[in-house]
Design an enzyme around this catalytic site. Structure first.
Site, PDB file in Angstrom:
ATOM      1  N   CYS A 108      18.098   4.343  38.729  1.00 37.18           N
ATOM      2  CA  CYS A 108      19.178   5.320  38.523  1.00 37.18           C
ATOM      3  C   CYS A 108      18.946   6.619  39.304  1.00 37.18           C
ATOM      4  CB  CYS A 108      19.341   5.624  37.039  1.00 37.18           C
ATOM      5  SG  CYS A 108      19.846   4.169  36.104  1.00 37.18           S
ATOM      6  N   HIS A 242      23.812  12.381  37.198  1.00 43.83           N
ATOM      7  CA  HIS A 242      23.802  10.936  36.928  1.00 43.83           C
ATOM      8  C   HIS A 242      24.568  10.702  35.627  1.00 43.83           C
ATOM      9  CE1 HIS A 242      22.652   6.876  36.336  1.00 43.83           C
ATOM     10  NE2 HIS A 242      21.772   7.119  35.381  1.00 43.83           N
ATOM     11  N   ASN A 272      27.394   3.617  33.230  1.00 38.01           N
ATOM     12  CA  ASN A 272      26.228   3.957  34.052  1.00 38.01           C
ATOM     13  C   ASN A 272      26.143   2.965  35.214  1.00 38.01           C
ATOM     14  OD1 ASN A 272      23.705   4.355  35.161  1.00 38.01           O
ATOM     15  ND2 ASN A 272      22.616   4.413  33.201  1.00 38.01           N
TER      16      ASN A 272
HETATM   17  O1  UT7 Z   1      20.219   5.598  33.561  1.00 41.91           O
HETATM   18  C1  UT7 Z   1      18.939   5.380  33.084  1.00 41.91           C
HETATM   19  C2  UT7 Z   1      18.672   6.254  31.986  1.00 41.91           C
HETATM   20  N1  UT7 Z   1      19.176   5.694  30.745  1.00 41.91           N
HETATM   21  C3  UT7 Z   1      19.562   6.533  29.816  1.00 41.91           C
HETATM   22  O2  UT7 Z   1      19.586   7.713  30.050  1.00 41.91           O
HETATM   23  C4  UT7 Z   1      19.904   5.988  28.453  1.00 41.91           C
HETATM   24  C5  UT7 Z   1      19.318   6.917  27.407  1.00 41.91           C
HETATM   25  N2  UT7 Z   1      19.539   6.478  26.044  1.00 41.91           N
HETATM   26  C6  UT7 Z   1      20.768   6.535  25.473  1.00 41.91           C
HETATM   27  O3  UT7 Z   1      21.738   6.862  26.094  1.00 41.91           O
HETATM   28  C7  UT7 Z   1      20.863   6.225  24.009  1.00 41.91           C
HETATM   29  O4  UT7 Z   1      19.582   6.189  23.423  1.00 41.91           O
HETATM   30  C8  UT7 Z   1      21.614   4.894  23.698  1.00 41.91           C
HETATM   31  C9  UT7 Z   1      23.086   5.065  24.003  1.00 41.91           C
HETATM   32  C10 UT7 Z   1      21.027   3.775  24.525  1.00 41.91           C
HETATM   33  C11 UT7 Z   1      21.479   4.534  22.222  1.00 41.91           C
HETATM   34  O5  UT7 Z   1      21.955   5.575  21.414  1.00 41.91           O
HETATM   35  P1  UT7 Z   1      21.124   6.060  20.135  1.00 41.91           P
HETATM   36  O6  UT7 Z   1      21.896   7.113  19.486  1.00 41.91           O
HETATM   37  O7  UT7 Z   1      19.751   6.420  20.647  1.00 41.91           O
HETATM   38  O8  UT7 Z   1      21.137   4.791  19.229  1.00 41.91           O
HETATM   39  P2  UT7 Z   1      19.915   3.903  18.699  1.00 41.91           P
HETATM   40  O9  UT7 Z   1      19.326   3.112  19.802  1.00 41.91           O
HETATM   41  O10 UT7 Z   1      19.012   4.762  17.872  1.00 41.91           O
HETATM   42  O11 UT7 Z   1      20.684   2.947  17.706  1.00 41.91           O
HETATM   43  C12 UT7 Z   1      21.305   3.451  16.507  1.00 41.91           C
HETATM   44  C13 UT7 Z   1      21.927   2.280  15.784  1.00 41.91           C
HETATM   45  C14 UT7 Z   1      20.977   1.114  15.580  1.00 41.91           C
HETATM   46  O12 UT7 Z   1      21.247   0.540  14.325  1.00 41.91           O
HETATM   47  P3  UT7 Z   1      20.251   0.809  13.094  1.00 41.91           P
HETATM   48  O13 UT7 Z   1      18.926   0.275  13.538  1.00 41.91           O
HETATM   49  O14 UT7 Z   1      20.253   2.282  12.888  1.00 41.91           O
HETATM   50  O15 UT7 Z   1      20.876   0.015  11.970  1.00 41.91           O
HETATM   51  C15 UT7 Z   1      21.390   0.153  16.668  1.00 41.91           C
HETATM   52  O16 UT7 Z   1      21.114  -1.184  16.322  1.00 41.91           O
HETATM   53  O17 UT7 Z   1      23.041   1.786  16.557  1.00 41.91           O
HETATM   54  C16 UT7 Z   1      22.879   0.380  16.725  1.00 41.91           C
HETATM   55  N3  UT7 Z   1      23.435   0.006  18.019  1.00 41.91           N
HETATM   56  C17 UT7 Z   1      24.715  -0.357  18.187  1.00 41.91           C
HETATM   57  N4  UT7 Z   1      25.740  -0.458  17.335  1.00 41.91           N
HETATM   58  C18 UT7 Z   1      26.918  -0.850  17.847  1.00 41.91           C
HETATM   59  C19 UT7 Z   1      22.785  -0.028  19.203  1.00 41.91           C
HETATM   60  N5  UT7 Z   1      23.642  -0.432  20.161  1.00 41.91           N
HETATM   61  C20 UT7 Z   1      24.819  -0.636  19.553  1.00 41.91           C
HETATM   62  C21 UT7 Z   1      26.085  -1.043  20.026  1.00 41.91           C
HETATM   63  N6  UT7 Z   1      27.103  -1.136  19.132  1.00 41.91           N
HETATM   64  N7  UT7 Z   1      26.312  -1.346  21.319  1.00 41.91           N
END
Ligand code: UT7
Length: 319
Positions: A108, A242, A272
């Site tokens: 990225c 980005h 992304n």
């Molecule tokens: O370009 C390279 C760099 N990449 C990035 O910059 C990405 C950086 N990270 C992020 O943008 C975020 O961390 C994410 C968007 C990937 C995830 O967001 P988050 O607020 O950190 O969510 P999380 O991973 O803590 O997940 C929260 C909850 C989980 O459920 P539980 O365990 O709390 O019950 C996940 O299982 O959301 C759930 N979840 C989803 N629910 C519905 C994760 N993905 C999904 C989904 N739909 N697609």
């Protein structure tokens, strides 16, 4: 940086469409990422095809043809083949016969890496005009059963033209700072590759960890880039970041104390697109008239490695 062009595949996939085969929903994706849709390549459409369309638009916008180009660098993690490079394929497609052409891989952050390399090569006498392309068919690396990653990415390409000029003055790249830290390679990677596993593999990510590093490292590398250019955040006309997550972009806007309408956000429409995301965002804002000749742009990105960087650029050419 005298011109930009971009290309998005025709196939648009909405969050609703994804939720028909992955356990996700539009509300979660929008709330946690800001993404509403992404463009995905069609069967048979490759990264070189995306790069070609973006490059021909950038060349036309610069008033150049392939034969005017001395250097082609494509930043991509999704090349058409393991070798030869996608850049050599593009070189042939645009008939840039005498150009040096190669790919670089910094995921990225690939576009800011490629920009730095191209600028250094031009400054050291390797030619007068470079084409720097970020192009990705990132959908090819996704595990469509993993909702934590497959909803986040899209495909596309963006290209810029760099030109050396005697009267460049303070135009072009004002500063560029790059960093890498392989200690974090396990928080964002692909579980395949020619020397480790015959399969191409899929993206694996510890999202929260990457998010935390992104907010912290992008802020500090932007400070370094401003300081290297002897500039303040207030001197920036546009932040062209980005496009991984709107919450990361908002954090940067706040940190730099920029008005919201000075930040280019395309993550909602493009998701992304890895190395393509900055030139795609730049192209959108130039095409709709927001970014004008002479505007000072701040670009920043972070990706798997970890690798990250920032560049400050005065866009266009003296008129
Ligand atoms: O370009 C390279 C760099 N990449 C990035 O910059 C990405 C950086 N990270 C992020 O943008 C975020 O961390 C994410 C968007 C990937 C995830 O967001 P988050 O607020 O950190 O969510 P999380 O991973 O803590 O997940 C929260 C909850 C989980 O459920 P539980 O365990 O709390 O019950 C996940 O299982 O959301 C759930 N979840 C989803 N629910 C519905 C994760 N993905 C999904 C989904 N739909 N697609």
């Amino acid at each position: 940086m005298t011109a930009v062009g971009s290309y998005l595949p025709a196939n648009v996939v909405t969050n609703e469409a994804l939720s028909s085969f992955v356990d996700t929903d539009d509300a979660w994706i929008r709330r946690r990422t800001g993404i509403a849709q992404r463009h995905l390549v069609a069967d048979g459409e490759t990264t070189a095809d995306l790069a070609y369309h973006a490059a021909t638009k950038a060349l036309a916008n610069a008033g150049l043809t392939g034969g005017d180009i001395d250097l082609i660098i494509i930043a991509t993690t999704t090349p058409d083949n393991t070798f030869p490079s996608t850049a050599t394929k593009l070189q042939h497609m645009i008939e840039a016969k005498g150009a040096i052409a190669f790919d670089i891989q910094a995921v990225c952050a690939g576009f800011v890496y490629a920009l730095d390399i191209a600028d250094a090569m031009l400054q050291s006498g390797r030619g007068h005009r470079a084409l720097v392309v970020g192009a990705e068919s990132f959908s090819k690396l996704l595990d469509w059963e993993d909702r934590t990653t497959c909803v986040l990415f899209g495909d596309g390409a963006g290209a810029v033209v760099l030109e050396l000029a005697d009267d460049a003055g303070d135009w072009g790249i004002r500063s560029s700072v790059l960093h890498s830290d392989g200690a974090y390679r396990d928080i964002l990677y692909v579980d395949g590759g020619p020397s480790s596993n015959a399969a191409v593999g899929h993206v694996r990510m510890e999202g929260k960890e990457v998010f935390r590093h992104a907010v912290e490292k992008l802020a500090s590398v932007m400070d370094e880039a401003l300081s290297a250019a002897n500039m303040q955040a207030g001197d920036i006309d546009w932040l062209v970041p980005h496009q991984a997550n709107v919450r990361i972009i908002d954090a940067m806007q706040k940190k730099m104390d920029l008005p919201s309408d000075r930040v280019v956000r395309t993550v909602e429409q493009h998701a992304n697109t890895s190395a393509a995301s900055i030139p795609l965002a730049l192209s959108a804002a130039v095409d709709d008239g927001r970014i004008k000749n002479g505007d000072v742009l701040a670009m920043e990105a972070i990706g798997g490695g970890l690798v990250w960087g920032a560049a400050l650029v005065k866009f266009g050419r003296p008129s």
